[in-house]
Design a protein around this motif. Structure first.
Motif, PDB file in Angstrom:
ATOM      1  N   UNK A  87       8.416 -36.924  28.329  1.00  0.00           N
ATOM      2  CA  UNK A  87       9.569 -37.497  28.823  1.00  0.00           C
ATOM      3  C   UNK A  87      10.647 -36.554  28.618  1.00  0.00           C
ATOM      4  N   UNK A  88      10.513 -36.073  27.416  1.00  0.00           N
ATOM      5  CA  UNK A  88      11.583 -34.987  27.373  1.00  0.00           C
ATOM      6  C   UNK A  88      11.381 -33.923  28.182  1.00  0.00           C
ATOM      7  N   UNK A  89      10.308 -33.301  28.222  1.00  0.00           N
ATOM      8  CA  UNK A  89       9.865 -32.074  29.125  1.00  0.00           C
ATOM      9  C   UNK A  89      10.314 -32.448  30.504  1.00  0.00           C
ATOM     10  N   UNK A  90       9.995 -33.478  30.954  1.00  0.00           N
ATOM     11  CA  UNK A  90      10.064 -33.881  32.282  1.00  0.00           C
ATOM     12  C   UNK A  90      11.555 -34.115  32.741  1.00  0.00           C
ATOM     13  N   UNK A  91      12.307 -34.705  31.705  1.00  0.00           N
ATOM     14  CA  UNK A  91      13.713 -35.399  32.167  1.00  0.00           C
ATOM     15  C   UNK A  91      14.625 -34.515  31.720  1.00  0.00           C
ATOM     16  N   UNK A  92      14.496 -33.602  30.660  1.00  0.00           N
ATOM     17  CA  UNK A  92      15.583 -33.143  29.995  1.00  0.00           C
ATOM     18  C   UNK A  92      15.544 -31.626  30.333  1.00  0.00           C
ATOM     19  N   UNK A  93      16.647 -31.086  30.871  1.00  0.00           N
ATOM     20  CA  UNK A  93      16.902 -29.638  31.516  1.00  0.00           C
ATOM     21  C   UNK A  93      18.468 -29.243  31.151  1.00  0.00           C
ATOM     22  N   UNK A  94      18.759 -28.253  30.653  1.00  0.00           N
ATOM     23  CA  UNK A  94      17.651 -27.089  29.998  1.00  0.00           C
ATOM     24  C   UNK A  94      17.395 -27.638  28.700  1.00  0.00           C
ATOM     25  N   UNK A  95      16.358 -27.362  28.189  1.00  0.00           N
ATOM     26  CA  UNK A  95      15.869 -27.690  26.780  1.00  0.00           C
ATOM     27  C   UNK A  95      15.610 -26.372  25.945  1.00  0.00           C
ATOM     28  N   UNK A  96      15.701 -26.382  24.898  1.00  0.00           N
ATOM     29  CA  UNK A  96      15.298 -25.169  23.805  1.00  0.00           C
ATOM     30  C   UNK A  96      14.013 -25.870  23.195  1.00  0.00           C
TER      31      UNK A  96
END
Length: 120
Positions: A87-96
């Motif tokens: 969910x984090x990799x699909x929904x959160x942009x940008x991400x470190x």
């Protein structure tokens, strides 16, 4: 029924990750701050789920239910962690991603240290 002591570990993890995230935010890097918080939450929240589910039963008469609770709790924790990362990799942009994984890893280490201290 009292709350299991391992539930306190998840609370400590969330407190530490919140402080670290707030520090990074104040240093002017909100993306890294959010990534740190999410990484820690991806560790602490499934741990809290595990603590609540695994320690529902106690006593010698409930031995089979205790074992079953542990298996189900661990399975649920694993699924929550996988779904959380997805969910984090699909929904959160940008991400470190580095900050996310480092925060997650440090929370796992904190968990080990606190469990070892709790067992003593």
């Amino acid at each position: 029924m009292s709350k299991p002591p391992v539930l306190k570990i998840a609370a400590v993890q969330l407190l530490l990750v919140s402080l670290a995230s707030a520090a990074w935010y104040l240093l002017g890097n909100p993306v890294t701050a959010l990534s740190i918080f999410l990484g820690g939450a991806l560790c602490a929240l499934p741990n809290a789920y595990f603590a609540l589910r695994a320690f529902r039963h106690s006593g010698a008469r409930a031995a089979s239910r205790v074992v079953e609770s542990f298996y189900r709790a661990e399975t649920g924790k694993f699924v929550l962690t996988l779904c959380g990362f997805a969910a984090v990799f699909v929904a959160v942009r940008p991400i470190n991603a580095a900050a996310l994984f480092i925060s997650y890893s440090l929370c796992v280490i904190v968990q080990w240290l606190l469990v070892a201290r709790l067992v003593r």
